[in-house]
Enzyme design. Structure first.
Site, PDB file in Angstrom:
ATOM      1  N   CYS A  91       1.034  -1.128  -0.229  1.00  0.00           N
ATOM      2  CA  CYS A  91      -0.022   0.250   0.059  1.00  0.00           C
ATOM      3  C   CYS A  91       0.849   1.489  -0.071  1.00  0.00           C
ATOM      4  CB  CYS A  91      -0.838  -0.093   1.100  1.00  0.00           C
ATOM      5  SG  CYS A  91      -2.140  -0.893   0.620  1.00  0.00           S
ATOM      6  N   CYS A 106       0.427   4.406   0.724  1.00  0.00           N
ATOM      7  CA  CYS A 106      -0.301   5.666   1.710  1.00  0.00           C
ATOM      8  C   CYS A 106       1.386   6.090   1.862  1.00  0.00           C
ATOM      9  CB  CYS A 106      -0.828   5.044   2.378  1.00  0.00           C
ATOM     10  SG  CYS A 106      -1.604   6.011   3.320  1.00  0.00           S
ATOM     11  N   ASP A 117      19.441  43.736  -3.168  1.00  0.00           N
ATOM     12  CA  ASP A 117      19.174  45.017  -2.838  1.00  0.00           C
ATOM     13  C   ASP A 117      19.571  45.474  -1.760  1.00  0.00           C
ATOM     14  OD1 ASP A 117      17.681  47.822  -4.142  1.00  0.00           O
ATOM     15  OD2 ASP A 117      16.403  47.572  -3.366  1.00  0.00           O
ATOM     16  N   THR A 139      18.483  49.579  -0.881  1.00  0.00           N
ATOM     17  CA  THR A 139      17.904  50.617  -0.239  1.00  0.00           C
ATOM     18  C   THR A 139      16.394  50.105   0.309  1.00  0.00           C
ATOM     19  OG1 THR A 139      18.011  52.283  -1.452  1.00  0.00           O
ATOM     20  CG2 THR A 139      15.931  52.565   0.138  1.00  0.00           C
TER      21      THR A 139
END
Length: 737
Positions: A391, A393, A435, A437
Site C-alpha cells: 500500500c 500510503c 537590493d 534600499t
C-alpha cells in the site's frame, strides 16, 4: 455557443492531494463539465459546466466517494463561454481568500472515511467507524471464546462492519476512474483472507487499518490548525467611528477609509494606518516578533495584532478579504496546490507503483503453487500480505506532508513561499543578491551625526528642526524625528522658503537661518578647513551632509544616512556560514553603497539600472550559481524574474505578496537564512520519510515471502509507516527561530 457557468461546492473530509485527484477524475467525466478545480486546503470544488450539467448528479458522485458535499452559499457565477474566470491549474478557490478556510492539509492516498475534520476525533464519521469496528472485533473474540463453532462467522461479520464502507468507496473510485486505490487493495486483501479461512486476521487487519488512518487524520489536524488559527486572530467586531459616534459593527463589513477605535488591550480588527495615538503593538501573533513595537501616527498596523497601553484611532487600508492574515492564508492555500519537483516525481512513481504491487502480489500467490509445487493457501496468504505491504500510503504522503507542515510553519513566521517547488528551490541557493534600499537598509534616512562648529550640537539640531517643520521630505522627517527623540521642541520659523536644489531658509527667533548642501552653504558662509574635513569624512561614510548657517556664520552640520536594518549583519553572516555567497546590487551611488557594504561585510555592485541587476543575476547563473534575488518587487522586478528564486521583502504589501516566488513579510534580513534553513530541513525530512516508508516495506516484503511474518505485521508496517511519516513531518511545525 452556450454560456459556461461556474458553480462552487463545499467539500468536507478531503485530507490530501490524492483526495482531490479522485474527485477531479470523477467529476471531470460528468456530462457538460468542462473543467474542475479542487482545493484541499479551502475545502472547496469549482466546476465549470454548461446548462446540460446535472449539479445534483455531480454532488451524488462526490458523495459516493465518501465526502460530504454541499453547495456554496454564494450564487454560481455565469460567464460567457471561453472566458477564464480563474486559473484551472492553481487548484485554489479565489473567492475564499478572505474567509477562514481549512489550512494546510496533510494526508496520504486516502478517501477512507471522510467526515468533517472539526471537533474531537470520536465525533467524526471516521472515528465512529473505527470505534464500531473495534467493538465488533472485541465481540467476535468473546463469541469465539464462548461458542467456538461460530467463531469464523463472528469474525467475518466483524470484518464486514469495517470493510463495507471501505469496499463501497473502492468500487465508487474504480467506477470514477481510480481503480488502484488504497481501498481497493484493502478490500482484496481482506476478502482474500476470508476465502483462505483467515477471517480472524482479516477482521483485525481491517480494524488496524482504520486505527492507522484515524491516527494519521488526528496528526494531520495539527498542521491544519497551524494556519486555521491565524484566521481566529482577527476579531469578529470593530468599533467604527461615524457621524461623531462610535458603534460596534462586524469586522468583515469595514470598508477601506473607515476609521475605527482600538482600545488598550484589544486586538486590531483590520489592516490600517494610525491617525491618532501612540502605543506598543504586540505583533507576536502575526509576525513572531517577541517584543512589542512602538507605533504612532502614520505607522501601519496589522489585523490580529494586540494594542498595548493607549487608545488608537486607525484608518482602515484593506478590507477583511484583503488584510494581511487573509492574504497569508490565501497564499498558503495556493502554495499547497503547487507541487515540488520531488512531490511530482513521487506522484508519477505511485501511478506505476500501485499496479506493480498488485502484479507482484498476484505472482507471489500464483507462481510457487503452479510451477514450484507450493501450497495454494500458503502462497495466496503471502500474496495478500504483499498486497498490504505494498500500500503506497506512506510513500505518497512522504513529500506533501513535510511540505504542508513547512509552508504552515513558515507562514506563521511571515515567510511565504508560493508552493513546494519554491520551498525546495530555496535550499539549493548558492548565491543571493540583495537590493540595498528597503531591503538591507530601513529604507528611510536617519540622523547619524550632529556636528557643532560655532554653536552647540543641540542648538544646531533645534534650529534645523525649526526650518523643516511641516515638511514631508525624507531628510526633513529624519531631522524632526531626531529632535523629537532628544526632547527638542523646535521654535517657530517665519518666511520659510525652499531654494531649489540648494536647501531651505527662514527667519527663526530674529535670525536668518539656512540649511542646505555644503556647496550652497559655502556661498553664504566661509567653510573652515575643519568643517571641510568633517564634511568629507562624513561623505566618505556614505552620509548625506546638510550644513546650518546662522546670520552668515557656519553653525554646524547634520549628517543622515539610510541605516542598515538592525539584523542585517547577523543575517548576512548566517547565510555566509551556510555557504551562500551574498552580493548587494543597488542603483545608489558607489560611495554610499560601499560604506553600507563595508559595515555589513557584503560584496557591492553599485550605480546599477534594473537591466544591470538582471544581467548580473544571469552572469552568476552562468558561473554555476543557483541564484536568489531579494528586493522590493518593483524596480527589482526584472532581476526577481530572472533569478532561480525571487524573494520580495516588504510589510505585507500587494507587491510583496504577488510579484515574487516568496515573500518575507516583516523585513527581517535574518529571515532569509531561516527560509533557506527551513527548506533544507524540509528536504532532509522528505528523505527520511521516503527511507522510512520504503525501508519498512522492503523489510516486511522479505520476511513475508520467507514465511516469517503475515497479514498482521503487514498492515502494521503500512499504517505504522504512514503514522511515522506524518509525525516526522509534523516536527517541521515547531516554531522557527
Amino acid at each position: 455557443m452556450p454560456d459556461v457557468k461556474e458553480t462552487r461546492f463545499r467539500v468536507e473530509g478531503m485530507d490530501c492531494a490524492s483526495c482531490a485527484g479522485k474527485i477531479d477524475t470523477a467529476v471531470r467525466r460528468m456530462p457538460g463539465v468542462s473543467d474542475v478545480s479542487v482545493s484541499v486546503t479551502a475545502g472547496s470544488m469549482r466546476v465549470r459546466h454548461d446548462s446540460t450539467s446535472d449539479l445534483e448528479a455531480i454532488r451524488r458522485k462526490v458523495s459516493g466517494l465518501g465526502y460530504a458535499v454541499t453547495p456554496a452559499a454564494d450564487v454560481p457565477a455565469e460567464m460567457p463561454a471561453g472566458t477564464d474566470g480563474h486559473d484551472p491549474g492553481c487548484g485554489h478557490d479565489h473567492d475564499l481568500h478572505g474567509r477562514a478556510p481549512e489550512a494546510a492539509a496533510i494526508g496520504g492516498l486516502h478517501g477512507h472515511d471522510h467526515g468533517p475534520s472539526e471537533g474531537p476525533w470520536w465525533k467524526g464519521r471516521k472515528g465512529r467507524l473505527t470505534i464500531l469496528a473495534g467493538a465488533a472485533l472485541a465481540i467476535a473474540y468473546g463469541i469465539g471464546h464462548l461458542f467456538p463453532a461460530v467463531e469464523t462467522y463472528a469474525f467475518v461479520v466483524a470484518m464486514f462492519v469495517g470493510l463495507v464502507p471501505i469496499a463501497r468507496r473502492a468500487v465508487m473510485a474504480a467506477l470514477a476512474g481510480t481503480p488502484f486505490s488504497i481501498e481497493m487493495l484493502m478490500t482484496i486483501a481482506a476478502v482474500g483472507a476470508v476465502i483462505i479461512n483467515a477471517s480472524e486476521e482479516a477482521a483485525a487487519v481491517v480494524f488496524l487499518f482504520l486505527v492507522g488512518e484515524l491516527l494519521e487524520g488526528v496528526a494531520a489536524g495539527k498542521a491544519r490548525d497551524s494556519i486555521r488559527s491565524l484566521s481566529a486572530l482577527v476579531p469578529k467586531t470593530a468599533l467604527l467611528e461615524a457621524d461623531g459616534r462610535t458603534r460596534q459593527v462586524p469586522a468583515e463589513e469595514l470598508a477601506v477609509g473607515a476609521v475605527i477605535l482600538v482600545r488598550p488591550g484589544d486586538r486590531i480588527s483590520a489592516d490600517g494606518a494610525i491617525i491618532e495615538g501612540e502605543s506598543a503593538i504586540d505583533e507576536a501573533p502575526v509576525t513572531g516578533e517577541s517584543t512589542p513595537v512602538r507605533k504612532g501616527e502614520g505607522d501601519t498596523v496589522f489585523a490580529g495584532t494586540v494594542n498595548g497601553d493607549a487608545a488608537l484611532r486607525v484608518r482602515v487600508t484593506a478590507a477583511a478579504a484583503d488584510n494581511t492574515i487573509a492574504r497569508v492564508i490565501k497564499l498558503v492555500e495556493e502554495a499547497q496546490e503547487s507541487k515540488a519537483p520531488t512531490e511530482r516525481f513521487i506522484d508519477r512513481f505511485s501511478k506505476y507503483y500501485t499496479p506493480g504491487v498488485v502484479a507482484v502480489a498476484a505472482l507471489v500467490a500464483v507462481i510457487p503453487p503452479l510451477f514450484l509445487g507450493g501450497v495454494w493457501s500458503e502462497w495466496i496468504y503471502k500474496g495478500l500480505a504483499v498486497l498490504l505491504i505494498g500500500c503506497p500510503c506512506a510513500l505518497v504522503i512522504s513529500t506533501p506532508a513535510a511540505i504542508a507542515a513547512a509552508l504552515s510553519a513558515g507562514a506563521r513566521r511571515g515567510l511565504l513561499m508560493k508552493g513546494g517547488a519554491v520551498l525546495e528551490g530555496l535550499g539549493k541557493l548558492t548565491a543571493i543578491a540583495f537590493d540595498k534600499t528597503g531591503t538591507l537598509t530601513e529604507g528611510r534616512p536617519k540622523v547619524t551625526d550632529v556636528v557643532a562648529f560655532s554653536r552647540p550640537a543641540r542648538e544646531v539640531l533645534r534650529l534645523a528642526a525649526a526650518l523643516e517643520a511641516g515638511s514631508s521630505h525624507p531628510l526633513a522627517l529624519a531631522i524632526l524625528g531626531k529632535a523629537a527623540e532628544d526632547g527638542i521642541v523646535p521654535p517657530a520659523a517665519s518666511g520659510a522658503r525652499a531654494l531649489g536644489g540648494k536647501g531651505v531658509a527662514a527667519a527663526v527667533e530674529g535670525r536668518e537661518v539656512f540649511l542646505g548642501s555644503p556647496k550652497a552653504a559655502a556661498e553664504r558662509a566661509a567653510l573652515s578647513e575643519e568643517a571641510s574635513a568633517a564634511t568629507t569624512a562624513l561623505n566618505d561614510d556614505g552620509k548625506t551632509v546638510s550644513l546650518l548657517v546662522v546670520d552668515g556664520v557656519l553653525a554646524g552640520a547634520v549628517a543622515m544616512r539610510d541605516e542598515p536594518r538592525a539584523d542585517a549583519a547577523a543575517g548576512l553572516k548566517a547565510l555566509k556560514d551556510a555557504g551562500i555567497r551574498t552580493i548587494m546590487l543597488t542603483g545608489d551611488n558607489a560611495r554610499t553603497a560601499k560604506a553600507v557594504g563595508a559595515a555589513l561585510g557584503i560584496e557591492v555592485r553599485a550605480e546599477l539600472m534594473p537591466e544591470d541587476k538582471q544581467r548580473i543575476v544571469g552572469e552568476l547563473q552562468r558561473e554555476g550559481f543557483t541564484v536568489g534575488k531579494i528586493g522590493d518587487g518593483i524596480n527589482d522586478a526584472p532581476a526577481l524574474a530572472a533569478a532561480d528564486v525571487g524573494i520580495a521583502m516588504g510589510g505585507g504589501t500587494d507587491v510583496a505578496l504577488e510579484t515574487a516566488d516568496a515573500a518575507i513579510l516583516h523585513g527581517r534580513v535574518g529571515d532569509v537564512a531561516l527560509m533557506t534553513d527551513l527548506s533544507r530541513r524540509t528536504m532532509r525530512n522528505i528523505t527520511q520519510n521516503i527511507v522510512i516508508s520504503l525501508g519498512l516495506k522492503g523489510v516486511f516484503l522479505v520476511t513475508t515471502v520467507a514465511g516469517i511474518t503475515g497479514l498482521w505485521p503487514a498492515i502494521l508496517a503500512d499504517t505504522g509507516a504512514t503514522v511515522l511519516v506524518t509525525l516526522n513531518a509534523l516536527r517541521l511545525l515547531r516554531p522557527i527561530r
